[in-house]
Write an enzyme that holds these catalytic residues in place. Structure first.
Site, mmCIF file in Angstrom:
data_model
loop_
_atom_site.group_PDB
_atom_site.id
_atom_site.type_symbol
_atom_site.label_atom_id
_atom_site.label_comp_id
_atom_site.label_asym_id
_atom_site.label_seq_id
_atom_site.Cartn_x
_atom_site.Cartn_y
_atom_site.Cartn_z
ATOM 1 N N HIS A 56 0.859 -1.183 0.000
ATOM 2 C CA HIS A 56 0.000 0.000 0.000
ATOM 3 C C HIS A 56 0.898 1.237 0.000
ATOM 4 O O HIS A 56 2.058 1.178 0.417
ATOM 5 C CB HIS A 56 -0.894 0.017 1.234
ATOM 6 C CG HIS A 56 -1.952 -1.032 1.224
ATOM 7 N ND1 HIS A 56 -3.007 -1.026 2.115
ATOM 8 C CD2 HIS A 56 -2.139 -2.132 0.438
ATOM 9 C CE1 HIS A 56 -3.789 -2.067 1.879
ATOM 10 N NE2 HIS A 56 -3.279 -2.751 0.876
ATOM 11 N N GLU A 58 1.114 3.797 1.872
ATOM 12 C CA GLU A 58 1.681 4.151 3.172
ATOM 13 C C GLU A 58 2.894 3.290 3.503
ATOM 14 O O GLU A 58 3.918 3.799 3.983
ATOM 15 C CB GLU A 58 0.632 3.955 4.286
ATOM 16 C CG GLU A 58 -0.623 4.779 4.109
ATOM 17 C CD GLU A 58 -1.755 4.064 3.382
ATOM 18 O OE1 GLU A 58 -2.924 4.333 3.725
ATOM 19 O OE2 GLU A 58 -1.489 3.258 2.471
ATOM 20 N N CYS A 86 -5.912 1.816 6.100
ATOM 21 C CA CYS A 86 -6.536 0.577 6.566
ATOM 22 C C CYS A 86 -5.862 0.120 7.865
ATOM 23 O O CYS A 86 -4.877 0.710 8.323
ATOM 24 C CB CYS A 86 -6.414 -0.505 5.500
ATOM 25 S SG CYS A 86 -4.724 -1.110 5.260
ATOM 26 N N CYS A 89 -2.058 -0.627 7.553
ATOM 27 C CA CYS A 89 -1.230 0.569 7.438
ATOM 28 C C CYS A 89 -1.156 1.339 8.755
ATOM 29 O O CYS A 89 -0.092 1.835 9.120
ATOM 30 C CB CYS A 89 -1.736 1.451 6.305
ATOM 31 S SG CYS A 89 -1.466 0.679 4.688
#
Length: 152
Positions: A56, A58, A86, A89
């Site tokens: 992701h 992040e 999420c 993360c």
């Protein structure tokens, strides 16, 4: 909330990264990690292209900053990200000791900083994370809507 020009600039940079993700066929999310007004790491979604479910935006930004600083802890940093993080993360942000997260659009289905969960408020963690949303939210939401419209 009154956003500074610098904050807007960092989020615009994150939006540009999100556009790169979209161009690569990834969900358009971008992230920029900043300390004392300087970018220390950045990234965009790459789970499909990288065959990595953890890639992701992040996490990519955290990995870049940690590698550059040769330290898995990233204190006194702010992450600007185009979509509410999420659970995975947020966990990584807490472990990295990121101080603050500024996100653009809320994520009503899986957001872990207020939409579904608010992991920043959990008192059992060793670290506290400040989270605030809404900076350039409409621009980010429109980028996401456009991406998913094209895929249908």
């Amino acid at each position: 909330m009154a956003w500074s020009d610098a904050e807007r600039g960092f989020m615009r940079r994150a939006l540009a990264l999100a556009e790169r993700a979209a161009a690569a066929g990834e969900v358009p999310v971008g992230a920029v990690l900043v300390r004392s007004g300087e970018v220390v790491g950045e990234g965009y979604n790459r789970p499909i292209g990288g065959c990595d479910p953890t890639a992701h935006a992040e996490i990519v930004a955290l990995r870049a900053a940690a590698a550059a600083e040769q330290n898995y802890r990233l204190p006194a940093t702010t992450l600007y990200v185009t979509l509410e993080p999420c659970t995975m993360c947020v966990g990584a942000l807490l472990h990295a000791r990121v101080e603050r997260v500024v996100y653009a659009a809320s994520e009503p289905r899986a957001g872990a900083l207020g939409s579904q969960l608010n992991l920043a408020d959990c008192r059992h963690y060793n670290h506290r994370l400040e989270a605030v949303g809404g900076l350039l939210a409409e621009e980010s939401a429109e980028l996401l809507r456009g991406f998913f419209r094209q895929r249908r």
